[in-house]
Design a protein around this motif. Structure first.
Motif, PDB file in Angstrom:
ATOM      1  N   VAL A  75      11.832  -7.963  -3.896  1.00 28.31           N
ATOM      2  CA  VAL A  75      11.273  -7.707  -2.569  1.00 28.31           C
ATOM      3  C   VAL A  75       9.775  -8.013  -2.484  1.00 28.31           C
ATOM      4  CG1 VAL A  75      12.992  -6.001  -1.854  1.00 28.31           C
ATOM      5  CG2 VAL A  75      10.965  -5.261  -3.158  1.00 28.31           C
ATOM      6  N   SER A  76       9.178  -8.465  -3.569  1.00 27.27           N
ATOM      7  CA  SER A  76       7.737  -8.730  -3.540  1.00 27.27           C
ATOM      8  C   SER A  76       7.393 -10.010  -4.281  1.00 27.27           C
ATOM      9  CB  SER A  76       6.971  -7.577  -4.184  1.00 27.27           C
ATOM     10  OG  SER A  76       5.594  -7.875  -4.243  1.00 27.27           O
ATOM     11  N   MET A 175      -1.548   2.544  -4.081  1.00 25.20           N
ATOM     12  CA  MET A 175      -1.324   1.211  -4.628  1.00 25.20           C
ATOM     13  C   MET A 175       0.028   1.247  -5.317  1.00 25.20           C
ATOM     14  SD  MET A 175      -2.442  -1.849  -5.089  1.00 25.20           S
ATOM     15  CE  MET A 175      -1.169  -2.996  -5.625  1.00 25.20           C
ATOM     16  N   GLY A 176       0.900   0.308  -4.968  1.00 18.93           N
ATOM     17  CA  GLY A 176       2.203   0.281  -5.628  1.00 18.93           C
ATOM     18  C   GLY A 176       2.981  -0.927  -5.147  1.00 18.93           C
ATOM     19  N   ILE A 177       3.106  -1.918  -5.990  1.00 21.07           N
ATOM     20  CA  ILE A 177       3.885  -3.102  -5.608  1.00 21.07           C
ATOM     21  C   ILE A 177       5.302  -2.627  -5.257  1.00 21.07           C
ATOM     22  CG2 ILE A 177       4.838  -5.292  -6.445  1.00 21.07           C
ATOM     23  CD1 ILE A 177       1.800  -5.337  -5.874  1.00 21.07           C
ATOM     24  N   GLY A 178       5.747  -2.981  -4.069  1.00 19.39           N
ATOM     25  CA  GLY A 178       7.077  -2.562  -3.610  1.00 19.39           C
ATOM     26  C   GLY A 178       7.072  -1.373  -2.676  1.00 19.39           C
ATOM     27  N   ASN A 179       5.927  -0.769  -2.438  1.00 19.09           N
ATOM     28  CA  ASN A 179       5.993   0.499  -1.713  1.00 19.09           C
ATOM     29  C   ASN A 179       6.145   0.400  -0.196  1.00 19.09           C
ATOM     30  OD1 ASN A 179       3.287   0.127  -1.031  1.00 19.09           O
ATOM     31  ND2 ASN A 179       2.530   1.866  -2.221  1.00 19.09           N
ATOM     32  N   THR A 180       5.991  -0.789   0.396  1.00 23.40           N
ATOM     33  CA  THR A 180       6.402  -0.849   1.812  1.00 23.40           C
ATOM     34  C   THR A 180       7.922  -0.741   1.922  1.00 23.40           C
ATOM     35  OG1 THR A 180       6.473  -3.279   1.922  1.00 23.40           O
ATOM     36  CG2 THR A 180       4.428  -2.220   2.630  1.00 23.40           C
ATOM     37  N   SER A 181       8.640  -1.205   0.911  1.00 23.50           N
ATOM     38  CA  SER A 181      10.102  -1.060   0.927  1.00 23.50           C
ATOM     39  C   SER A 181      10.479   0.414   0.887  1.00 23.50           C
ATOM     40  CB  SER A 181      10.717  -1.795  -0.272  1.00 23.50           C
ATOM     41  OG  SER A 181      10.630  -3.195  -0.083  1.00 23.50           O
ATOM     42  N   ARG A 201       6.489  -7.655   7.494  1.00 22.79           N
ATOM     43  CA  ARG A 201       6.230  -8.795   6.631  1.00 22.79           C
ATOM     44  C   ARG A 201       5.325  -8.446   5.446  1.00 22.79           C
ATOM     45  NH1 ARG A 201       7.790 -13.727   8.939  1.00 22.79           N
ATOM     46  NH2 ARG A 201       8.613 -13.409  11.030  1.00 22.79           N
ATOM     47  N   GLY A 202       4.945  -7.173   5.351  1.00 21.03           N
ATOM     48  CA  GLY A 202       4.107  -6.777   4.238  1.00 21.03           C
ATOM     49  C   GLY A 202       2.877  -7.649   4.196  1.00 21.03           C
ATOM     50  N   THR A 203       2.688  -8.306   3.083  1.00 21.85           N
ATOM     51  CA  THR A 203       1.461  -9.078   2.902  1.00 21.85           C
ATOM     52  C   THR A 203       1.575 -10.503   3.406  1.00 21.85           C
ATOM     53  OG1 THR A 203       2.253  -9.618   0.746  1.00 21.85           O
ATOM     54  CG2 THR A 203       0.781  -7.738   0.907  1.00 21.85           C
ATOM     55  N   LYS A 213      14.319  -9.020   2.277  1.00 23.54           N
ATOM     56  CA  LYS A 213      13.869  -7.622   2.161  1.00 23.54           C
ATOM     57  C   LYS A 213      14.755  -6.713   3.020  1.00 23.54           C
ATOM     58  CE  LYS A 213       9.643  -4.857   3.081  1.00 23.54           C
ATOM     59  NZ  LYS A 213       8.227  -4.992   3.514  1.00 23.54           N
TER      60      LYS A 213
ATOM     61  N   PRO B  31      -4.187  -9.066  -0.339  1.00 23.18           N
ATOM     62  CA  PRO B  31      -3.330 -10.111   0.245  1.00 23.18           C
ATOM     63  C   PRO B  31      -4.092 -10.908   1.299  1.00 23.18           C
ATOM     64  CG  PRO B  31      -2.196  -7.989   0.159  1.00 23.18           C
ATOM     65  CD  PRO B  31      -3.636  -7.721  -0.179  1.00 23.18           C
ATOM     66  N   LEU B  32      -3.679 -12.122   1.497  1.00 24.42           N
ATOM     67  CA  LEU B  32      -4.317 -12.987   2.491  1.00 24.42           C
ATOM     68  C   LEU B  32      -4.345 -12.310   3.861  1.00 24.42           C
ATOM     69  CD1 LEU B  32      -2.854 -16.574   1.872  1.00 24.42           C
ATOM     70  CD2 LEU B  32      -5.212 -15.801   1.508  1.00 24.42           C
ATOM     71  N   ALA B  34      -5.425  -9.472   4.795  1.00 27.46           N
ATOM     72  CA  ALA B  34      -5.111  -8.036   4.860  1.00 27.46           C
ATOM     73  C   ALA B  34      -6.256  -7.182   5.399  1.00 27.46           C
ATOM     74  CB  ALA B  34      -4.682  -7.520   3.490  1.00 27.46           C
ATOM     75  N   ALA B 353       9.088 -15.681  -1.339  1.00 27.33           N
ATOM     76  CA  ALA B 353       8.947 -14.674  -0.300  1.00 27.33           C
ATOM     77  C   ALA B 353       8.797 -13.289  -0.900  1.00 27.33           C
ATOM     78  CB  ALA B 353      10.174 -14.710   0.596  1.00 27.33           C
ATOM     79  N   GLY B 354       8.514 -12.341  -0.056  1.00 28.45           N
ATOM     80  CA  GLY B 354       8.455 -10.949  -0.487  1.00 28.45           C
ATOM     81  C   GLY B 354       7.197 -10.275  -0.007  1.00 28.45           C
ATOM     82  N   GLU B 355       7.221  -8.968  -0.024  1.00 25.52           N
ATOM     83  CA  GLU B 355       6.022  -8.226   0.341  1.00 25.52           C
ATOM     84  C   GLU B 355       5.398  -7.710  -0.941  1.00 25.52           C
ATOM     85  OE1 GLU B 355       7.610  -4.088  -0.213  1.00 25.52           O
ATOM     86  OE2 GLU B 355       8.179  -6.179  -0.531  1.00 25.52           O
ATOM     87  N   THR B 356       4.153  -7.327  -0.890  1.00 25.01           N
ATOM     88  CA  THR B 356       3.478  -6.966  -2.131  1.00 25.01           C
ATOM     89  C   THR B 356       3.238  -5.493  -2.306  1.00 25.01           C
ATOM     90  OG1 THR B 356       1.303  -7.036  -1.201  1.00 25.01           O
ATOM     91  CG2 THR B 356       2.204  -9.111  -2.046  1.00 25.01           C
ATOM     92  N   ALA B 357       3.091  -4.783  -1.285  1.00 21.61           N
ATOM     93  CA  ALA B 357       2.645  -3.412  -1.506  1.00 21.61           C
ATOM     94  C   ALA B 357       3.191  -2.501  -0.440  1.00 21.61           C
ATOM     95  CB  ALA B 357       1.124  -3.355  -1.506  1.00 21.61           C
TER      96      ALA B 357
END
Lengths: 357, 357
Positions: A75-76, A175-181, A201-203, A213, B31-32, B34, B353-357
């Motif tokens: 997802v990231s 801070m946590g990669i994946g935490n919007t999910s 769309r997160g980042t 996602k 992120p770009l 952000a 693809a994917g979101e980062t945080a």
């Protein structure tokens, strides 16, 4: 642990000073209501502190970091290692939140709530790791109920320590990669809002990434088939350690009658959990901004919240809370420092219509 | 006076550093995009100062005061004396703008551009009175062309003095009972927007008051029957001295490559005049907020401007500019102080693809 003993109690604010605060605001040398949302914030802070002359002291940003098992589902675009790398960046002073905290003389506390990395003990990091990242909630609950309670209790305890050290205004970041999910699932289940409206769309996810996602999160929600009436169960299922610990810290700070600066999408999801446990907490919250992350506007609307900033921030770390802090300070300052019509010898409006300036 | 000699020339910004600034912003540990609008402000300030490491120095708020003959037509519930009383309040440090200027270490300069009151010479006031208030534009032009040019030239000169003293970022504010009426007419004629869309409730006008104000301003616009292609003529007809002097100050500051913090409805109307004279000035403007005054949102849209704050302020005095200043400072700070992915050793996003945080 007995949950009733570990969870802070957040009391409803006395409204006894409401009329006196409104009167004080209305007699300042300005047209009625002319400072807009700052007037609401001034009133709120006065009620939180139960005084006509509130003071903000030792503003503190607590930034919680944690890793997420669901990142294994793709997802990231960022590798999980970025969580730990960004924690080190925080400790070295190079991240956005460092810059803004320095600018506004806010204390920064960085907490390892559950990062998948062993940090050197000899740093400014607050070591509060519950586990080295959550389990993948596509397959099982992200954490056990016991781990969830540990995270909440630790957060509450950390916030109360800061309050004891003199902080009466707190920002919360993560801070946590994946935490919007994780936050999207919490929002969907706790608010009973379709997951489609909670995913963003997160980042900067492209269309294919967003679809992926959404598919993953739908699958997870279907798998657990959970109702939203038990916040702790929902939190343990979809949460991150940083989110759970933040929720606990929010409760602990509110118990101490602090002002809570609510940041973006993740922080608001943590608040959602805290508010289901202790609804009075909402009286202590200043919503600092509306994130560019798609679900946040909907989530703020669900809470009936009016944010201070709406400038497309979507960085997390507590950056929105830090950036909006001067507005909260300005609200307190005008309440304390502005002259009244009487003290300044300024004429008030005559009865009748017309504009003034 | 020859207008070509008194009016500053505002040059178009070189875009030569555009790519390098964007590259620097994009390599920061985030992120770009952000940081949302802060990224646009950072780019803009870099272009204004022609450097990758901009600095804001001696931020200065210039607050111009003037009286308006049209108040005799009953467009305001406040007596004209409030303009002078509020100037004294500024000098005593009790107004909202004093509070916010102190909070952000901004210099405050209060200028008598045309108040109907003789102030004591021994004060911190900058004495630049063109006349003791304008004429009533229901019956005649508010000022002569020569008075209008004097106000513009004085404003430009004052701003250049501040720039010479080290200020490279300016906020502009005003005080003048009746000046939303003046600004509404300027907007309507210069933008060719019906006056109905330019008039607001000011400080809280009721329906009858709004109807009265609209009727007066329609009458004035019909009386003068003016097109909007000669900004100086329109300014002399409907302007206030504080508006004209502010327009001159904006031009002077932009000529010196300063960052211009545009406040609310009145300040944006002054900018409208300045921008018709020197369109390049818009490249130097940060729009600090959208006022609660009805016409302002429409005016910002006309200018294609995206404001930083939208919190219902409608006080004037430059308060929105002061309150938004920390965001501009934050934009500069992140550009200068944040680590890059490379310097912090943080992994960048993977392709896909994917979101980062």
């Amino acid at each position: 642990m007995n949950l009733n003993t570990i969870l802070p109690k957040v009391e409803s604010l006395s409204q006894s000073l409401q009329a006196a605060l409104v009167d004080k605001i209305n007699h300042k040398t300005k047209p009625l209501g002319a400072l807009g949302q700052l007037e609401a914030v001034a009133l709120q802070v006065g009620l939180i502190q139960q005084t006509l002359t509130p003071q903000l002291s030792n503003p503190t940003l607590m930034v919680f970091a944690g890793d997420h098992g669901v990142v294994n589902a793709g997802v990231s675009p960022y590798p999980q290692a970025v969580t730990a790398q960004m924690v080190l960046n925080f400790l070295q002073g190079g991240a956005a939140i460092n810059v803004f905290a320095r600018q506004h003389n806010m204390r920064l506390r960085v907490i390892d709530a559950g990062v998948n990395h062993e940090f050197d003990a000899n740093t400014d990091l607050i070591h509060a790791k519950v586990a080295a990242g959550t389990a993948n909630f596509l397959q099982e609950a992200a954490m056990t109920q016991s781990q969830c309670e540990q995270a909440l209790a630790t957060g509450a305890s950390l916030a109360k320590q800061e309050a004891a050290a003199g902080a009466n205004v707190f920002g919360f970041g993560e801070m946590g990669i994946g935490n919007t999910s994780s936050a999207s699932c919490l929002m969907s289940v706790l608010c009973a809002i379709p997951i489609e409206e909670c995913v963003g769309r997160g980042t900067g996810l492209d269309d294919a990434g967003l679809a992926q996602k959404l598919s993953v999160l739908k699958q997870a929600i279907d798998f657990h088939g959970m109702r939203g009436d038990n916040a702790l169960e929902v939190l343990a299922t979809f949460g991150g350690y940083e989110i759970a610990m933040m929720a606990g810290a929010m409760l602990g700070a509110a118990e101490q009658h602090a002002v809570l600066l609510i940041d973006g999408f993740i922080a608001t999801a943590a608040l959602l959990v805290a508010a289901q446990l202790q609804p009075n907490i909402l009286q202590y919250c200043v919503f600092t901004h509306c994130s560019g992350e798609a679900g946040h506007r909907r989530l703020l609307a669900h809470l009936g919240a009016t944010p201070l900033l709406d400038i497309g921030l979507r960085l997390g770390e507590g950056t929105g809370a830090a950036l909006a802090y001067p507005l909260v300070q300005a609200a307190v300052n005008f309440l304390n420092e502005m002259a009244s019509f009487e003290s300044a010898g300024v004429s008030t409006a005559e009865a009748g219509a017309g504009e003034t300036a």
